[in-house]
Design a protein around this motif. Structure first.
Motif, PDB file in Angstrom:
ATOM      1  N   GLY A 172      39.296  28.071  53.907  1.00 15.45           N
ATOM      2  CA  GLY A 172      40.539  27.899  53.182  1.00 15.45           C
ATOM      3  C   GLY A 172      40.431  27.143  51.881  1.00 15.45           C
ATOM      4  O   GLY A 172      41.469  26.824  51.278  1.00 15.45           O
ATOM      5  N   PHE A 173      39.203  26.829  51.417  1.00 16.59           N
ATOM      6  CA  PHE A 173      39.126  26.242  50.082  1.00 16.59           C
ATOM      7  C   PHE A 173      39.583  27.286  49.068  1.00 16.59           C
ATOM      8  O   PHE A 173      39.655  28.481  49.358  1.00 16.59           O
ATOM      9  N   LYS A 174      39.926  26.841  47.881  1.00 10.86           N
ATOM     10  CA  LYS A 174      40.532  27.732  46.889  1.00 10.86           C
ATOM     11  C   LYS A 174      39.503  28.187  45.852  1.00 10.86           C
ATOM     12  O   LYS A 174      38.609  27.428  45.468  1.00 10.86           O
ATOM     13  N   ILE A 175      39.646  29.425  45.429  1.00 11.67           N
ATOM     14  CA  ILE A 175      38.900  29.948  44.289  1.00 11.67           C
ATOM     15  C   ILE A 175      39.913  30.161  43.179  1.00 11.67           C
ATOM     16  O   ILE A 175      40.820  30.984  43.307  1.00 11.67           O
ATOM     17  N   SER A 176      39.781  29.394  42.103  1.00 10.44           N
ATOM     18  CA  SER A 176      40.788  29.394  41.045  1.00 10.44           C
ATOM     19  C   SER A 176      40.329  30.254  39.867  1.00 10.44           C
ATOM     20  O   SER A 176      39.268  30.019  39.282  1.00 10.44           O
ATOM     21  N   VAL A 177      41.155  31.214  39.513  1.00  7.93           N
ATOM     22  CA  VAL A 177      40.841  32.167  38.449  1.00  7.93           C
ATOM     23  C   VAL A 177      41.900  32.076  37.351  1.00  7.93           C
ATOM     24  O   VAL A 177      43.096  32.193  37.635  1.00  7.93           O
ATOM     25  N   VAL A 178      41.480  31.843  36.118  1.00  9.45           N
ATOM     26  CA  VAL A 178      42.375  31.951  34.972  1.00  9.45           C
ATOM     27  C   VAL A 178      42.350  33.408  34.521  1.00  9.45           C
ATOM     28  O   VAL A 178      41.297  33.946  34.174  1.00  9.45           O
ATOM     29  N   CYS A 179      43.496  34.055  34.549  1.00  5.64           N
ATOM     30  CA  CYS A 179      43.563  35.485  34.244  1.00  5.64           C
ATOM     31  C   CYS A 179      43.422  35.720  32.740  1.00  5.64           C
ATOM     32  O   CYS A 179      44.200  35.173  31.941  1.00  5.64           O
ATOM     33  N   THR A 180      42.455  36.538  32.372  1.00  9.34           N
ATOM     34  CA  THR A 180      42.208  36.858  30.973  1.00  9.34           C
ATOM     35  C   THR A 180      42.121  38.363  30.791  1.00  9.34           C
ATOM     36  O   THR A 180      42.073  39.133  31.764  1.00  9.34           O
ATOM     37  N   ARG A 181      42.061  38.762  29.557  1.00  7.03           N
ATOM     38  CA  ARG A 181      41.917  40.174  29.200  1.00  7.03           C
ATOM     39  C   ARG A 181      40.651  40.774  29.808  1.00  7.03           C
ATOM     40  O   ARG A 181      40.591  41.967  30.086  1.00  7.03           O
ATOM     41  N   GLU A 182      39.634  39.921  30.017  1.00  2.00           N
ATOM     42  CA  GLU A 182      38.353  40.407  30.492  1.00  2.00           C
ATOM     43  C   GLU A 182      38.273  40.550  32.003  1.00  2.00           C
ATOM     44  O   GLU A 182      37.395  41.254  32.502  1.00  2.00           O
ATOM     45  N   ASN A 183      39.152  39.870  32.756  1.00  2.00           N
ATOM     46  CA  ASN A 183      38.974  39.885  34.213  1.00  2.00           C
ATOM     47  C   ASN A 183      40.138  40.479  34.994  1.00  2.00           C
ATOM     48  O   ASN A 183      40.073  40.536  36.227  1.00  2.00           O
ATOM     49  N   ILE A 184      41.199  40.916  34.330  1.00  2.00           N
ATOM     50  CA  ILE A 184      42.324  41.501  35.059  1.00  2.00           C
ATOM     51  C   ILE A 184      41.869  42.687  35.905  1.00  2.00           C
ATOM     52  O   ILE A 184      42.354  42.901  37.021  1.00  2.00           O
ATOM     53  N   GLY A 185      40.920  43.452  35.392  1.00  2.00           N
ATOM     54  CA  GLY A 185      40.416  44.600  36.151  1.00  2.00           C
ATOM     55  C   GLY A 185      39.542  44.223  37.321  1.00  2.00           C
ATOM     56  O   GLY A 185      39.063  45.109  38.043  1.00  2.00           O
ATOM     57  N   GLN A 186      39.312  42.937  37.550  1.00  2.00           N
ATOM     58  CA  GLN A 186      38.438  42.486  38.636  1.00  2.00           C
ATOM     59  C   GLN A 186      39.212  41.820  39.780  1.00  2.00           C
ATOM     60  O   GLN A 186      38.616  41.157  40.621  1.00  2.00           O
ATOM     61  N   LEU A 187      40.512  41.992  39.817  1.00  2.00           N
ATOM     62  CA  LEU A 187      41.312  41.296  40.825  1.00  2.00           C
ATOM     63  C   LEU A 187      40.859  41.621  42.244  1.00  2.00           C
ATOM     64  O   LEU A 187      40.775  40.730  43.101  1.00  2.00           O
ATOM     65  N   ASP A 188      40.594  42.893  42.512  1.00  2.00           N
ATOM     66  CA  ASP A 188      40.124  43.263  43.854  1.00  2.00           C
ATOM     67  C   ASP A 188      38.789  42.605  44.174  1.00  2.00           C
ATOM     68  O   ASP A 188      38.552  42.179  45.313  1.00  2.00           O
ATOM     69  N   GLU A 189      37.931  42.508  43.160  1.00  2.00           N
ATOM     70  CA  GLU A 189      36.627  41.874  43.374  1.00  2.00           C
ATOM     71  C   GLU A 189      36.778  40.379  43.647  1.00  2.00           C
ATOM     72  O   GLU A 189      36.072  39.813  44.484  1.00  2.00           O
ATOM     73  N   PHE A 190      37.691  39.735  42.933  1.00  2.00           N
ATOM     74  CA  PHE A 190      37.951  38.317  43.210  1.00  2.00           C
ATOM     75  C   PHE A 190      38.441  38.131  44.648  1.00  2.00           C
ATOM     76  O   PHE A 190      38.013  37.210  45.346  1.00  2.00           O
ATOM     77  N   LYS A 191      39.344  39.000  45.070  1.00  2.00           N
ATOM     78  CA  LYS A 191      39.863  38.900  46.442  1.00  2.00           C
ATOM     79  C   LYS A 191      38.748  39.114  47.462  1.00  2.00           C
ATOM     80  O   LYS A 191      38.699  38.427  48.501  1.00  2.00           O
ATOM     81  N   ALA A 192      37.828  40.029  47.156  1.00  2.00           N
ATOM     82  CA  ALA A 192      36.714  40.278  48.062  1.00  2.00           C
ATOM     83  C   ALA A 192      35.803  39.051  48.160  1.00  2.00           C
ATOM     84  O   ALA A 192      35.295  38.726  49.244  1.00  2.00           O
TER      85      ALA A 192
END
Length: 437
Positions: A172-192
């Motif tokens: 349950g620790f957190k992975i913190s992502v600042v959403c940018t133009r470069e990573n919006i397409g990686q949301l599924d990968e972040f969740k994985a």
């Protein structure tokens, strides 16, 4: 015109608090629910979007005893927990001493880290604590995207820290992502990645504050990416934290999970490394400075009696946004985002999904208006905002030698790709043209 001037010139809304939490919180609380505390500006990284322009330690930062006195105040005020950040808080020599002191005084701790100090031994220690939450920063689901923003090797450091947390049994620790133009397409990968380490994904918004002001024009998500993010959060929002970063997206449809409220000076605030108290963690500027914990009365007096906070707790009208059908959910968007892009505080968010913010930004650029910059000392490792020897901060991922820009979404080719207005809508997508202009 100062922030207080802007708040004062608007007539207060004549209404009584409703029964919803969001209505009650709008009038402020006797103590913050939580607060962000940047313990130090020292950091081993030089992230291009750093809100606090961190890098070098400030010689005037609060001492160990002064920090403990603040914790004593938070205990008396019954503050539930504190978000500790920086800089990189774990490089401060007394970091663990302060964490232990806070938890021993009934103040929970959530700290943000790039992972540099999360060794297997530290991970075991954290797993054994019930009152410390950990948030590891990761701004790309691949090293190419992450390291472009956060620096070479930062992806490997973060992934190693996550592995250590997982091996220690910390779920349950957190992975913190600042959403940018470069990573919006990686949301599924972040969740994985979060699922792989039994962690929880947390998405936050890119703000044009600190060094982030230098890169916001090039890194903030494009209009269709905003829609992509909203649709993704609608599907995954119950399992993903956002810290109420994206209430400006509510105009796309239903409000996202959370309070959907700017809590600046009402339920949250920031204490910086030298003890200055700001209304918002994303607005480190003298216009948002409410006081200092070293002053007579300490933090409690600043929170309860500062003129700025009292003004912020007096609900204002929507200004130019008042006629918009989505104002009750969007609330005009983020105060800090408006301020640091040079937009009026009573106007639309620069990323307003209706498009009004974009119009104002174009006018701002046409008039060659320089938006405000943070008024605090720049603690970056480089000696000037432009970088050592006048070199600018690199922004365009595709221009880096040997690195091709990864595909993000169709909006790279067309900013409006995939955007379908609601049937019968005019400009705003609300269906009845009631958003005003």
């Amino acid at each position: 015109m100062t922030l207080l001037d802007a708040l004062t010139k608007q007539p207060a809304v004549k209404k009584e608090p409703g029964t919803r939490l969001v209505d009650l919180f709008e009038y402020g609380l006797d103590a913050p629910i939580c607060l962000t505390w940047e313990l130090t500006y020292a950091c081993n990284l030089s992230c291009v979007h750093c809100l606090s322009s961190s890098g070098r330690r400030d010689p005037n930062e609060l001492s160990t005893e002064e920090a403990k006195s603040v914790i004593d105040e938070l205990q008396r005020m019954q503050v539930f927990y504190v978000n500790i950040g920086g800089g990189e808080p774990t490089v401060r020599p007394d970091f663990w001493e302060l964490v232990d002191y806070a938890t021993a005084h009934q103040v929970g701790v959530k700290f943000s880290t790039n992972g540099i100090k999360i060794s297997p031994e530290v991970a075991q220690r954290l797993a054994a604590s019930d009152y410390v939450d950990v948030q590891i920063s990761l701004d790309g689901a691949t090293a190419e995207v992450n390291d472009h923003v956060r620096g070479p090797g930062s992806y490997a450091t973060a992934m190693k820290a996550m592995q250590n947390m997982y091996d220690a049994g910390y779920e349950g620790f957190k992975i913190s992502v600042v959403c940018t133009r470069e990573n919006i397409g990686q949301l599924d990968e972040f969740k994985a990645i979060a699922d792989r380490f039994k962690a929880q994904l947390r998405l936050t918004r890119l703000r044009p504050s600190g060094r982030g002001a230098d890169v916001w024009d090039d890194l903030h998500p494009l209009p269709a990416q905003q829609r992509e993010l909203y649709d993704w959060l609608v599907l995954h929002g119950e399992d993903v934290l956002t810290g109420d970063s994206f209430f400006h997206l509510s105009a796309f449809g239903d409000a996202l999970p959370g309070l959907n409220l700017c809590g600046a000076g009402r339920v949250v605030c920031l204490i910086d490394p030298v003890g200055d108290v700001y209304a918002c963690p994303f607005a480190i500027h003298e216009e948002f400075l409410a006081g200092n914990v070293r002053s007579p009365g300490g933090f409690q007096d600043v929170w309860q009696n500062s003129e700025l906070f009292r003004k912020l707790r007096n609900p204002q009208n929507g200004g130019a946004c008042n006629s918009c059908a989505f104002f009750d959910t969007c609330k005009g968007g983020c105060m800090a985002a408006k301020f640091f892009t040079g937009l009026p505080l009573d106007g639309p968010d620069p990323e307003c999904v209706v498009g009004y913010g974009e119009e104002l930004l174009k006018n701002r650029k046409d008039k060659d208006k320089e938006p405000p910059k943070s008024s605090i000392t720049d603690h970056s490792h480089r000696t000037t905002r432009e970088g050592r020897a006048g070199r600018p901060v690199p922004l365009t991922l595709g221009l880096r030698p040997g690195l091709e820009r990864p595909p993000v979404s169709a909006c790279e080719e067309n900013p409006l790709a995939g955007f379908a207005p609601a049937a019968g809508s005019t400009r705003c997508g609300c269906g009845d043209g009631g958003c005003g202009s």
